[in-house]
Design a protein around this motif. Structure first.
Motif: not given
Length: 115
Positions: A48, A69-72, A74-75, A110, A113-115
């Motif tokens: 992370k 991949k995805g929102k995770w 992007e964070q 974390w 932001r992931a939601r």
């Protein structure tokens, strides 16, 4: 890099401990996950990172790092392809992830932001 090598590097960080999350080994400090192993498949791990740190590691020519991949992703969550990884960059990525987890309120930021 092997899974055993990744585990050894993660656990070498002060206060780091190994637990399990959704049947995957994870590494935590102060109860906060900073790395996992075995997802999305055996031979992979995840750290992370801050998005700006992720960009540096992904930009390395080794091909050992890729955004999740995805929102995770992007964070800042970053896959580590262990077969392509070497000790020095993995140690640096784990240290950067550990630092993020050590920040006050890091785990809450974390998940929010992931939601």
């Amino acid at each position: 890099m092997t899974q055993a090598g990744f585990r050894k590097l993660a656990l070498a960080l002060a206060g780091a401990e190994e637990r399990s999350h959704m049947a995957y080994p994870d590494f935590r400090v102060g109860g906060r996950i900073f790395a996992t192993m075995g997802y999305p498949k055996r031979g992979w791990a995840m750290v992370k990172l801050r998005p700006e740190d992720q960009a540096v590691f992904v930009g390395m020519k080794s091909g050992a790092f890729a955004p999740v991949k995805g929102k995770w992703g992007e964070q800042g969550c970053t896959s580590v392809i262990l077969a392509k990884a070497t000790i020095s960059p993995v140690r640096a990525a784990l240290a950067a992830a550990y630092e993020v987890a050590m920040r006050p309120g890091g785990a809450r930021r974390w998940s929010a932001r992931a939601r």
